[in-house]
Design a protein around this motif. Structure first.
Motif: not given
Length: 125
Positions: A15-43
């Protein structure tokens, strides 16, 4: 250096590989939020792009899997997501908690927007 391999079920990898192949050239919609979550959890404040991309890919895969459990013949409703989360008590409890909080915020905004002295009373024209 020792190479570390993650143990991932084969259906998830597929599933992950299928999903990655479909979205490989698309802009990542949650990059900023993911970075903030990662920082909030200790990164670190600015995690590497590879790590952020991987986390976002996992998030998008999870959301796609969750949405695949909802009938596609109509617009999804809140109850559809609650039904999809029914087998995970922690996530279901958190969803109910967030829905209650959302209702509290709506009620507070409504009370704040009403003129003073008319809270709970109807205005007579």
């Amino acid at each position: 250096m020792k190479e570390v391999q993650a143990v991932v079920p084969s259906h998830t990898t597929h599933i992950s590989l299928q999903h990655r192949d479909k979205h490989i050239h698309k802009k990542r919609p949650f990059t900023k939020e993911v970075r903030n979550f990662m920082y909030g959890f200790g990164d670190v404040p600015n995690p590497s792009a590879d790590t952020t991309d991987l986390m976002e890919e996992l998030l998008l895969t999870y959301l796609a899997d969750l949405c695949s459990q909802i009938p596609s013949n109509r617009k999804p409703k809140t109850t559809d997501f609650l039904h999809a989360l029914r087998n995970d008590p922690k996530k279901l409890a958190r969803a109910h908690e967030l829905l209650a909080l959302d209702q509290d915020i709506k009620n507070a905004r409504k009370a704040f927007d009403e003129p003073e002295g008319t809270v709970g009373k109807k205005l007579v024209p």
